[in-house]
Write a protein that holds these residues in place. Sequence first.
Motif, mmCIF file in Angstrom:
data_model
loop_
_atom_site.group_PDB
_atom_site.id
_atom_site.type_symbol
_atom_site.label_atom_id
_atom_site.label_comp_id
_atom_site.label_asym_id
_atom_site.label_seq_id
_atom_site.Cartn_x
_atom_site.Cartn_y
_atom_site.Cartn_z
ATOM 1 N N ARG A 96 -16.806 -9.575 -29.206
ATOM 2 C CA ARG A 96 -16.635 -10.823 -28.450
ATOM 3 C C ARG A 96 -15.395 -11.587 -28.878
ATOM 4 O O ARG A 96 -15.025 -12.559 -28.225
ATOM 5 N N ALA A 97 -14.739 -11.186 -29.962
ATOM 6 C CA ALA A 97 -13.568 -11.908 -30.471
ATOM 7 C C ALA A 97 -12.292 -11.307 -29.902
ATOM 8 O O ALA A 97 -12.142 -10.086 -29.856
ATOM 9 N N GLU A 98 -11.373 -12.153 -29.489
ATOM 10 C CA GLU A 98 -10.087 -11.690 -28.974
ATOM 11 C C GLU A 98 -9.011 -11.678 -30.062
ATOM 12 O O GLU A 98 -8.264 -10.713 -30.184
ATOM 13 N N GLN A 99 -8.933 -12.776 -30.840
ATOM 14 C CA GLN A 99 -7.848 -12.906 -31.818
ATOM 15 C C GLN A 99 -8.349 -12.908 -33.258
ATOM 16 O O GLN A 99 -7.654 -12.410 -34.144
ATOM 17 N N HIS A 100 -9.530 -13.479 -33.487
ATOM 18 C CA HIS A 100 -10.003 -13.616 -34.865
ATOM 19 C C HIS A 100 -11.508 -13.382 -34.924
ATOM 20 O O HIS A 100 -12.279 -13.861 -34.085
ATOM 21 N N LEU A 101 -11.936 -12.639 -35.960
ATOM 22 C CA LEU A 101 -13.348 -12.364 -36.198
ATOM 23 C C LEU A 101 -13.681 -12.676 -37.644
ATOM 24 O O LEU A 101 -13.081 -12.110 -38.566
ATOM 25 N N SER A 102 -14.632 -13.582 -37.854
ATOM 26 C CA SER A 102 -15.183 -13.847 -39.184
ATOM 27 C C SER A 102 -16.611 -13.306 -39.222
ATOM 28 O O SER A 102 -17.387 -13.531 -38.293
ATOM 29 N N VAL A 103 -16.951 -12.593 -40.297
ATOM 30 C CA VAL A 103 -18.288 -12.042 -40.457
ATOM 31 C C VAL A 103 -18.932 -12.694 -41.678
ATOM 32 O O VAL A 103 -18.480 -12.481 -42.808
ATOM 33 N N VAL A 104 -19.936 -13.527 -41.448
ATOM 34 C CA VAL A 104 -20.706 -14.136 -42.536
ATOM 35 C C VAL A 104 -21.751 -13.103 -42.929
ATOM 36 O O VAL A 104 -22.763 -12.914 -42.267
ATOM 37 N N HIS A 105 -21.477 -12.417 -44.054
ATOM 38 C CA HIS A 105 -22.126 -11.149 -44.377
ATOM 39 C C HIS A 105 -23.139 -11.324 -45.505
ATOM 40 O O HIS A 105 -22.789 -11.601 -46.639
ATOM 41 N N GLY A 106 -24.454 -11.156 -45.159
ATOM 42 C CA GLY A 106 -25.473 -11.260 -46.195
ATOM 43 C C GLY A 106 -26.495 -10.146 -46.132
ATOM 44 O O GLY A 106 -27.604 -10.312 -46.647
ATOM 45 N N VAL A 107 -26.136 -9.007 -45.520
ATOM 46 C CA VAL A 107 -27.117 -7.924 -45.358
ATOM 47 C C VAL A 107 -26.772 -6.700 -46.202
ATOM 48 O O VAL A 107 -27.406 -5.649 -46.068
ATOM 49 N N ASP A 108 -25.778 -6.817 -47.049
ATOM 50 C CA ASP A 108 -25.408 -5.735 -47.965
ATOM 51 C C ASP A 108 -25.191 -4.421 -47.208
ATOM 52 O O ASP A 108 -24.458 -4.391 -46.236
ATOM 53 N N GLN A 109 -25.861 -3.351 -47.670
ATOM 54 C CA GLN A 109 -25.624 -2.033 -47.084
ATOM 55 C C GLN A 109 -26.345 -1.811 -45.753
ATOM 56 O O GLN A 109 -26.189 -0.755 -45.129
ATOM 57 N N ALA A 110 -27.114 -2.805 -45.300
ATOM 58 C CA ALA A 110 -27.776 -2.650 -44.002
ATOM 59 C C ALA A 110 -26.769 -2.602 -42.865
ATOM 60 O O ALA A 110 -27.036 -1.994 -41.827
ATOM 61 N N LEU A 111 -25.605 -3.217 -43.035
ATOM 62 C CA LEU A 111 -24.601 -3.208 -41.967
ATOM 63 C C LEU A 111 -24.021 -1.816 -41.729
ATOM 64 O O LEU A 111 -24.088 -1.308 -40.599
ATOM 65 N N PRO A 112 -23.444 -1.162 -42.744
ATOM 66 C CA PRO A 112 -22.937 0.195 -42.484
ATOM 67 C C PRO A 112 -24.047 1.174 -42.110
ATOM 68 O O PRO A 112 -23.816 2.097 -41.328
ATOM 69 N N ARG A 113 -25.254 0.973 -42.640
ATOM 70 C CA ARG A 113 -26.347 1.883 -42.291
ATOM 71 C C ARG A 113 -26.727 1.721 -40.813
ATOM 72 O O ARG A 113 -26.976 2.707 -40.121
ATOM 73 N N ALA A 114 -26.750 0.476 -40.330
ATOM 74 C CA ALA A 114 -27.071 0.254 -38.922
ATOM 75 C C ALA A 114 -26.006 0.861 -38.014
ATOM 76 O O ALA A 114 -26.312 1.452 -36.979
ATOM 77 N N VAL A 115 -24.739 0.729 -38.401
ATOM 78 C CA VAL A 115 -23.656 1.299 -37.598
ATOM 79 C C VAL A 115 -23.771 2.818 -37.541
ATOM 80 O O VAL A 115 -23.565 3.434 -36.489
ATOM 81 N N ALA A 116 -24.101 3.438 -38.644
ATOM 82 C CA ALA A 116 -24.112 4.900 -38.702
ATOM 83 C C ALA A 116 -25.391 5.508 -38.143
ATOM 84 O O ALA A 116 -25.353 6.610 -37.575
ATOM 85 N N GLU A 117 -26.532 4.799 -38.265
ATOM 86 C CA GLU A 117 -27.809 5.467 -38.020
ATOM 87 C C GLU A 117 -28.677 4.847 -36.930
ATOM 88 O O GLU A 117 -29.502 5.555 -36.339
ATOM 89 N N VAL A 118 -28.540 3.567 -36.648
ATOM 90 C CA VAL A 118 -29.484 2.887 -35.742
ATOM 91 C C VAL A 118 -28.878 2.800 -34.350
ATOM 92 O O VAL A 118 -28.016 1.950 -34.088
ATOM 93 N N ALA A 119 -29.322 3.674 -33.467
ATOM 94 C CA ALA A 119 -28.842 3.666 -32.090
ATOM 95 C C ALA A 119 -29.688 2.718 -31.251
ATOM 96 O O ALA A 119 -30.611 2.062 -31.752
ATOM 97 N N ALA A 120 -29.383 2.649 -29.970
ATOM 98 C CA ALA A 120 -30.143 1.783 -29.073
ATOM 99 C C ALA A 120 -31.576 2.293 -28.934
ATOM 100 O O ALA A 120 -31.827 3.499 -28.957
ATOM 101 N N LYS A 121 -32.511 1.367 -28.794
ATOM 102 C CA LYS A 121 -33.898 1.756 -28.589
ATOM 103 C C LYS A 121 -34.038 2.429 -27.221
ATOM 104 O O LYS A 121 -33.506 1.932 -26.225
ATOM 105 N N PRO A 122 -34.750 3.556 -27.169
ATOM 106 C CA PRO A 122 -34.875 4.253 -25.877
ATOM 107 C C PRO A 122 -35.678 3.430 -24.879
ATOM 108 O O PRO A 122 -36.554 2.636 -25.252
ATOM 109 N N ARG A 123 -35.364 3.620 -23.610
ATOM 110 C CA ARG A 123 -36.094 2.979 -22.525
ATOM 111 C C ARG A 123 -36.640 4.059 -21.586
ATOM 112 O O ARG A 123 -35.960 5.040 -21.301
ATOM 113 N N THR A 124 -37.862 3.858 -21.125
ATOM 114 C CA THR A 124 -38.480 4.795 -20.193
ATOM 115 C C THR A 124 -38.140 4.365 -18.769
ATOM 116 O O THR A 124 -38.500 3.255 -18.354
#
Length: 787
Positions: free
Chosen positions: A744-772
């Motif tokens: 959603r950011a065009e010029q600047h992105l700040s990430v207030v980061h308090g989830v430790d390794q959950a962020l890279p793990r979510a990017v690598a492993e957690v896909a969208a929930k399937p829909r029927t």
Amino acid sequence: MTTEPSAAAEEAEPGTPSAGPESGGPEAGARPDETGTRPDETGTRPDAEANEAAASDAGEGEPAEGSADGSGAPEGDAAESGEKAADGDTAGEGSGDTAAQLSEAEAELAAQRELRERIERRKAEKAGPVQAGARLSGKAADLLAAVRAVESGDKPPASVFTEPEPAPRRSAPEPVRQPRAMPSTTPAPVASEAVDTVRAVLVEGGAPEALAAQVAAVLGEEADTQLREDPWQLLHVAGVRPEQADGFARALLGPECGPDDERRGRAVTVWLLEQAALAGHTALEAQALHAALAQRSVPDPDAAVQSALAEGDALVFQDALDEPGAPPAPAPSEDEGEGEAERPVRVLIGLERYALAEESLADGLARVVNSLPKEDGSAADWESAATGSAAELIRAVAGHGLVLHTGGEASRAEPAALAAAARSLGLRVCAAAHTPDGRRRFAALLATVEEARGTDEPHDSTVGGAEPHEAVTTVAGLLSGAEGPGRDTDGLLRTDLLIVLDAPQLDVESAAMLAESLPDGARLVLSGDPGVLWSAGPGRVFADLLAARACPQVASRTPDPGPIGELVSGIGIGELNQVAAPGKEVVIVPVRDAGEAVHRTVQLIADSVPRAIGIPAEQTQVITPGHGGAAGTRALNTALKERLNPGPGRFGGFDPGDRIAYSPAPGRTVPGQVMKADADGLHLECAGTPVVVPKERVEQTVRHGWALTAHQAVGARWPAAVVVLPGDAAQALSRPWIYTAFGRAEQHLSVVHGVDQALPRAVAEVAAKPRTTRLPALLRAQVPAAG
């Protein structure tokens, strides 16, 4: 980074884009109106016989062209008679002095007498013997002469069998098909007497009497009687849960109430299907529905489902499992002999509303695919327009009615080039975005593309030459008729090419209405980024179409620029990479808990980003995973209002100057600002448009908008974005959510980061929930695979 950065250090140090895992950061790695005027149908028709005579004059007993019912307009002699009947001087012309002295009434009678005589003569002619072929003309007469020549032994004229030059194929609109109206999101007014009777029943059953108006609006007339006969009808009201409805039923029914009550099982079945729709499903597999019913203490799930089906509250479907990768059909057993093996199927249960929408969408898309003329003589024109990065997209659209286009934000230049090319060919073009911000950005892009093409001819509103800002709408505005090219007499959109941007945000009902609204021969392009969150409503239309491969798919090769584009592109493929950001385009701000996350977010919005980056607070958007929690939208908006626009909240918690998020319909959010409040309601300005929200609707439709969820923010972009990831949000993170929020950011992105390794793990492993959904199976039955 183990110590908390100070506010002063934040301008120089938290701007470090390369914060690694040790510091809590990411791991390395004129509207085109129809101008054809219809004949003025003011000619008088004295009676049904006059209509018959007029049709007979026009086509020798065949319907006159342009008449929907075959009666035709009064032409020829009949029209002349009508004119004479209206003018006394003309009616008596040629009859001498006597006729000249006739009164106007006598002239009318004389004209009608003449018309009746002509009708009688024609009836007599039709009743008499007719010589074969006497009234034939044109091609039919030539063919009859050729047949007679062959019978007499003569050689027929060679010109009779010469094929004429085929006329250009023209698509005719279907007069019967009508688009569905947009569902109303505002409850219909209910009589106060009905509300009072419902309130009495609610109080008797121990339910909150504040629900009275909502219950009366949902259940309609005699809502109080319905509640007494079936207390579980309360589950139709949004926000009511089965355990609450059970308590209400026990208070009303007493000993008769039990978990095995057929009414309860039916109501809970429908409630579960409605909850599934809120989660994006258009139907549920029978086994999943049975398991959910068992969890809700329904003793006989199968009987509950059968009861719902028998009452028409739900529908059952059997879809063949012939998708790629599906289990193969079982081989016939010895008992079956040589019989054909049964194809495996899955049994689905769904609400009628979404089932009909999905089937209507499949029908509409099949019509779009099949109704485009194979050859319309424009291939050379399209080919000459196919230049630059959009060449592949333009060529695909030239030969196909339905085309899918995928890519990020920068790839929008390709649909813009397509729209400009189609407009230059004289086609009526309409583009629809998900949000007003998307509409504004695409209109500006289209204007830039047309300026670069050197399109300096005056615009002609009869074709595709409406001004760029008039040719771009929002999907909601296009469907409601508030924006766009308008509709013809059959209720179909006046467009030859419809480009839908942000296509992943299309739910099944909106998509069905769009497909139904397209005229035969029109082209449809669905364009969007497949990595973002899916629609708020049920269905996953864009993903289903991509999986079905029922039409050409064009993938953009235009990457999003800059460090933010590089970061988001990596997230899209499951990698959270470290990016170089020399201009502080990406900032990681580590926090220890939710309280610190709120404090640092307010500091970033009010001080650090405006001072260090130069982007004011009103152009910076906060995005967080949810509404609740210690760092959800409610907590963040409270803190941001106190800092940026303090006030007593004189009208429902709002003051003039507050940033708000207005939701006119479920799944739609429009950012805006409070202007004032009076007896009419809360006055807002949303995307440059004034909006007045009645007092009784403020609580349901208006929230403070300094902080939004990613679902609310999808489809829009801001110069700066602050994404808040508190520790309690780790379970809510997924790759599509992070991809959407960071993008959603065009010029600047700040990430207030308090989830430790959950962020890279979510990017690598957690896909969208399937829909029927059922759309792929429905499409396979109607549209051949495009490969």
